[in-house]
Design a protein around this motif. Sequence first.
Motif, mmCIF file in Angstrom:
data_model
loop_
_atom_site.group_PDB
_atom_site.id
_atom_site.type_symbol
_atom_site.label_atom_id
_atom_site.label_comp_id
_atom_site.label_asym_id
_atom_site.label_seq_id
_atom_site.Cartn_x
_atom_site.Cartn_y
_atom_site.Cartn_z
ATOM 1 N N LEU A 16 0.837 -1.192 0.000
ATOM 2 C CA LEU A 16 0.000 0.000 0.000
ATOM 3 C C LEU A 16 0.875 1.246 0.000
ATOM 4 O O LEU A 16 1.990 1.230 0.504
ATOM 5 C CB LEU A 16 -0.908 0.007 1.232
ATOM 6 N N THR A 17 0.354 2.313 -0.537
ATOM 7 C CA THR A 17 1.073 3.583 -0.546
ATOM 8 C C THR A 17 0.691 4.405 0.680
ATOM 9 O O THR A 17 -0.356 4.173 1.301
ATOM 10 C CB THR A 17 0.731 4.404 -1.808
ATOM 11 N N GLN A 18 1.544 5.361 0.995
ATOM 12 C CA GLN A 18 1.208 6.283 2.071
ATOM 13 C C GLN A 18 -0.066 7.039 1.735
ATOM 14 O O GLN A 18 -0.886 7.306 2.619
ATOM 15 C CB GLN A 18 2.352 7.264 2.324
ATOM 16 N N GLN A 19 -0.252 7.371 0.474
ATOM 17 C CA GLN A 19 -1.456 8.099 0.062
ATOM 18 C C GLN A 19 -2.713 7.282 0.320
ATOM 19 O O GLN A 19 -3.727 7.808 0.779
ATOM 20 C CB GLN A 19 -1.378 8.489 -1.416
ATOM 21 N N PHE A 20 -2.659 5.976 0.047
ATOM 22 C CA PHE A 20 -3.812 5.116 0.286
ATOM 23 C C PHE A 20 -4.187 5.125 1.765
ATOM 24 O O PHE A 20 -5.359 5.291 2.121
ATOM 25 C CB PHE A 20 -3.534 3.682 -0.182
ATOM 26 N N ILE A 21 -3.195 4.960 2.634
ATOM 27 C CA ILE A 21 -3.463 4.942 4.070
ATOM 28 C C ILE A 21 -3.916 6.318 4.551
ATOM 29 O O ILE A 21 -4.815 6.424 5.389
ATOM 30 C CB ILE A 21 -2.236 4.452 4.861
ATOM 31 N N ALA A 22 -3.319 7.359 4.020
ATOM 32 C CA ALA A 22 -3.747 8.715 4.377
ATOM 33 C C ALA A 22 -5.220 8.920 4.027
ATOM 34 O O ALA A 22 -5.982 9.488 4.818
ATOM 35 C CB ALA A 22 -2.875 9.746 3.667
ATOM 36 N N LEU A 25 -7.401 7.263 6.526
ATOM 37 C CA LEU A 25 -7.457 8.004 7.785
ATOM 38 C C LEU A 25 -8.027 9.417 7.632
ATOM 39 O O LEU A 25 -8.143 10.146 8.620
ATOM 40 C CB LEU A 25 -6.054 8.093 8.394
ATOM 41 N N HIS A 26 -8.341 9.803 6.398
ATOM 42 C CA HIS A 26 -8.877 11.138 6.096
ATOM 43 C C HIS A 26 -7.901 12.243 6.503
ATOM 44 O O HIS A 26 -8.286 13.233 7.147
ATOM 45 C CB HIS A 26 -10.240 11.360 6.758
ATOM 46 N N GLY A 28 -3.839 14.119 5.140
ATOM 47 C CA GLY A 28 -2.943 14.311 4.016
ATOM 48 C C GLY A 28 -1.803 13.301 4.033
ATOM 49 O O GLY A 28 -1.439 12.772 5.087
ATOM 50 N N GLN A 29 -1.233 13.051 2.868
ATOM 51 C CA GLN A 29 -0.117 12.108 2.751
ATOM 52 C C GLN A 29 1.075 12.574 3.579
ATOM 53 O O GLN A 29 1.760 11.773 4.205
ATOM 54 C CB GLN A 29 0.268 11.925 1.281
ATOM 55 N N ARG A 30 1.331 13.875 3.602
ATOM 56 C CA ARG A 30 2.457 14.422 4.376
ATOM 57 C C ARG A 30 2.277 14.147 5.869
ATOM 58 O O ARG A 30 3.231 13.807 6.567
ATOM 59 C CB ARG A 30 2.561 15.932 4.122
ATOM 60 N N THR A 31 1.049 14.264 6.354
ATOM 61 C CA THR A 31 0.769 13.986 7.763
ATOM 62 C C THR A 31 1.043 12.521 8.074
ATOM 63 O O THR A 31 1.675 12.194 9.079
ATOM 64 C CB THR A 31 -0.685 14.334 8.121
ATOM 65 N N TYR A 32 0.589 11.639 7.178
ATOM 66 C CA TYR A 32 0.840 10.214 7.406
ATOM 67 C C TYR A 32 2.340 9.917 7.357
ATOM 68 O O TYR A 32 2.850 9.139 8.169
ATOM 69 C CB TYR A 32 0.092 9.319 6.419
ATOM 70 N N SER A 46 -6.704 6.926 15.036
ATOM 71 C CA SER A 46 -6.076 6.480 13.790
ATOM 72 C C SER A 46 -5.426 5.114 13.969
ATOM 73 O O SER A 46 -5.463 4.271 13.061
ATOM 74 C CB SER A 46 -5.035 7.492 13.311
ATOM 75 N N ILE A 47 -4.834 4.875 15.124
ATOM 76 C CA ILE A 47 -4.243 3.560 15.404
ATOM 77 C C ILE A 47 -5.332 2.490 15.384
ATOM 78 O O ILE A 47 -5.138 1.403 14.844
ATOM 79 C CB ILE A 47 -3.493 3.564 16.746
ATOM 80 N N ILE A 48 -6.484 2.812 15.953
ATOM 81 C CA ILE A 48 -7.602 1.862 15.972
ATOM 82 C C ILE A 48 -8.069 1.565 14.552
ATOM 83 O O ILE A 48 -8.310 0.405 14.196
ATOM 84 C CB ILE A 48 -8.750 2.385 16.857
ATOM 85 N N ILE A 49 -8.172 2.589 13.722
ATOM 86 C CA ILE A 49 -8.580 2.385 12.322
ATOM 87 C C ILE A 49 -7.583 1.474 11.620
ATOM 88 O O ILE A 49 -7.971 0.542 10.890
ATOM 89 C CB ILE A 49 -8.713 3.734 11.593
ATOM 90 N N LEU A 50 -6.293 1.706 11.832
ATOM 91 C CA LEU A 50 -5.277 0.869 11.189
ATOM 92 C C LEU A 50 -5.321 -0.565 11.703
ATOM 93 O O LEU A 50 -5.192 -1.512 10.921
ATOM 94 C CB LEU A 50 -3.880 1.467 11.403
ATOM 95 N N ALA A 51 -5.515 -0.737 13.003
ATOM 96 C CA ALA A 51 -5.600 -2.084 13.565
ATOM 97 C C ALA A 51 -6.779 -2.848 12.966
ATOM 98 O O ALA A 51 -6.648 -4.023 12.598
ATOM 99 C CB ALA A 51 -5.726 -2.015 15.088
ATOM 100 N N LYS A 52 -7.908 -2.176 12.839
ATOM 101 C CA LYS A 52 -9.072 -2.815 12.215
ATOM 102 C C LYS A 52 -8.802 -3.130 10.754
ATOM 103 O O LYS A 52 -9.125 -4.219 10.272
ATOM 104 C CB LYS A 52 -10.305 -1.910 12.329
ATOM 105 N N TYR A 53 -8.206 -2.180 10.032
ATOM 106 C CA TYR A 53 -7.949 -2.375 8.608
ATOM 107 C C TYR A 53 -7.009 -3.557 8.372
ATOM 108 O O TYR A 53 -7.265 -4.403 7.520
ATOM 109 C CB TYR A 53 -7.372 -1.106 7.978
ATOM 110 N N TYR A 54 -5.918 -3.611 9.138
ATOM 111 C CA TYR A 54 -4.945 -4.692 8.975
ATOM 112 C C TYR A 54 -5.335 -5.967 9.729
ATOM 113 O O TYR A 54 -4.668 -6.991 9.606
ATOM 114 C CB TYR A 54 -3.565 -4.240 9.453
#
Length: 74
Positions: A16-22, A25-26, A28-32, A46-54
């Motif tokens: 996955l790209t940083q842009q996809f994950i950004a 999470l709604h 910007g890519q720079r923030t991610y 955001s950690i919870i969203i990533l844990a659910k996604y992965y």
Amino acid sequence: MKYTERIRMLRENNNLTQQFIANLLHIGQRTYCDYESGKTRIPLDSIIILAKYYNVSLDYITGVSNIQNEYPLK
């Protein structure tokens, strides 16, 4: 392992790209990018969203555990 390394490893292992994950999470890519580099702390929601996604536990994604358990269901 630090959570910054863990979120990068999970992203790269899933091709996955940083842009996809950004977008997920709604933010910007720079923030991610700043999350992965450790310049900015990632918010808990955001950690919870990533844990659910992965589909990994919060202990795993935060580096508390190296055992890749699934995200707990209700």
